[in-house]
Write an enzyme that holds these catalytic residues in place. Sequence first.
Site, mmCIF file in Angstrom:
data_model
loop_
_atom_site.group_PDB
_atom_site.id
_atom_site.type_symbol
_atom_site.label_atom_id
_atom_site.label_comp_id
_atom_site.label_asym_id
_atom_site.label_seq_id
_atom_site.Cartn_x
_atom_site.Cartn_y
_atom_site.Cartn_z
ATOM 1 N NE ARG A 108 9.882 -32.441 -1.231
ATOM 2 C CZ ARG A 108 9.401 -33.674 -1.183
ATOM 3 N NH1 ARG A 108 8.997 -34.265 -2.292
ATOM 4 N NH2 ARG A 108 9.330 -34.312 -0.041
ATOM 5 C CE LYS A 130 11.790 -9.417 0.474
ATOM 6 N NZ LYS A 130 12.402 -8.176 1.003
ATOM 7 C CD GLU A 172 6.501 0.215 -2.228
ATOM 8 O OE1 GLU A 172 7.720 0.411 -2.430
ATOM 9 O OE2 GLU A 172 6.071 -0.284 -1.171
ATOM 10 C CE LYS A 214 11.104 -5.384 -5.628
ATOM 11 N NZ LYS A 214 9.850 -5.653 -4.900
ATOM 12 C CD GLU A 224 15.802 -7.628 2.045
ATOM 13 O OE1 GLU A 224 15.673 -7.156 3.169
ATOM 14 O OE2 GLU A 224 14.855 -7.944 1.335
ATOM 15 N NE ARG A 228 14.741 -8.119 -3.082
ATOM 16 C CZ ARG A 228 14.134 -9.158 -3.618
ATOM 17 N NH1 ARG A 228 14.850 -10.203 -4.003
ATOM 18 N NH2 ARG A 228 12.820 -9.185 -3.777
ATOM 19 C CG ASN A 232 13.446 -3.501 3.207
ATOM 20 O OD1 ASN A 232 12.375 -3.973 2.839
ATOM 21 N ND2 ASN A 232 14.539 -4.233 3.326
ATOM 22 C CG HIS A 235 8.886 -0.946 2.961
ATOM 23 N ND1 HIS A 235 9.166 0.128 2.139
ATOM 24 C CD2 HIS A 235 8.054 -1.760 2.257
ATOM 25 C CE1 HIS A 235 8.523 -0.044 0.983
ATOM 26 N NE2 HIS A 235 7.843 -1.169 1.047
ATOM 27 C CG HIS A 239 6.411 -3.739 6.707
ATOM 28 N ND1 HIS A 239 7.415 -4.564 6.248
ATOM 29 C CD2 HIS A 239 5.650 -3.464 5.625
ATOM 30 C CE1 HIS A 239 7.255 -4.766 4.955
ATOM 31 N NE2 HIS A 239 6.196 -4.105 4.554
ATOM 32 C CG HIS A 249 2.372 -1.648 1.201
ATOM 33 N ND1 HIS A 249 3.106 -2.225 2.221
ATOM 34 C CD2 HIS A 249 3.258 -1.341 0.222
ATOM 35 C CE1 HIS A 249 4.384 -2.276 1.864
ATOM 36 N NE2 HIS A 249 4.500 -1.753 0.666
#
Length: 340
Positions: A108, A130, A172, A214, A224, A228, A232, A235, A239, A249
């Site tokens: 956990r 993330k 990026e 960032k 997000e 935030r 993207n 992306h 993606h 990527h």
Amino acid sequence: MEKKSIRIGNSTVDYYFDASLSRLSQVADKKHSILLVDEHFFSLAGTKLKGWNCIVVKSGEEYKIQATVDGIIDLLIEMEADRQTTLIGIGGGVITDLTGYVASVYMRGIRVGFVPTSLLAMVDAAIGGKNGVDVGVYKNLVGIIRQPAFLFFDVSLLQTLPITEWQNGFAEIIKHACIKDAPMFKALSSHDITYYQKNKKALAALVKRNAMLKTKVVQGDERETGDRKLLNFGHTLGHALENQYELSHGQAVAIGMTYAADISAKEMGFKDSRKLVSVLEQYGLPTYAIFNARKVFDVLKHDKKRERSSLHYVLLSKIGKGVIKTIPLETVRQIIQELN
């Protein structure tokens, strides 16, 4: 080594800039830590990790899946990792994603830290909490948001990278400049990858500038729900292309930014598509591409940014100013078909 302790949500993350891998033991106790190491990095620099407990993970996006997570957890149990163990990911974005995800679910939640070894991971993937895995062609469909205890930046580790990995990282960096930092975009347009490869001081400053850019965005919107989403940019389409066409990527995001710039011109009156394309090409990145628009759109429909029949698409009003615009899926489909 410069340490910055930064509050993100309910967590405090220690950033170590101008660090050296040889000093990692000052941040985490060898006896109570386990390293998840990318096999490619381990083959090149495994001797630097002498005395550490290591789990070597296969390189590549195709291994960022639940089966890999299950295998790592089996090894952690075998190694008797407990709640006092620190899990440290050493590698690129695939490793930091896997490490953060495993650390969040094992018992956990155990302490986790990242030593990014690729430019992409240093400026983007390792930052923001993330982490997760891919499911089929759907990238990062399963995951969590949980901040690491520390980030450890050693830019000397980048010297072994092939040129394609430098290009991935610069995709990026260019993205960050487009959405939030017009002066950085101007600086990037004056240089190229070779300049930063040869100038360690300029490279370290660029990594820190992007890491902090960032981080500032994430600080303001950890979950997000607002700003935030700007991260993207490129992306959404990127993606959808990445796993279908076995692109890196950075390549996928560069193509995504190119088409997002053209959508921005149609929807926002953006005037600098040509400038963006020129900078992407300057850093060896692809721009316009031929792809099966129908197949790509079918994947794009499952994007996490979709809300019923619309997409939250990140566009540009000008260089340095990203905006989130809700566009009907049908409009996106038509624009992509026209541009393709």
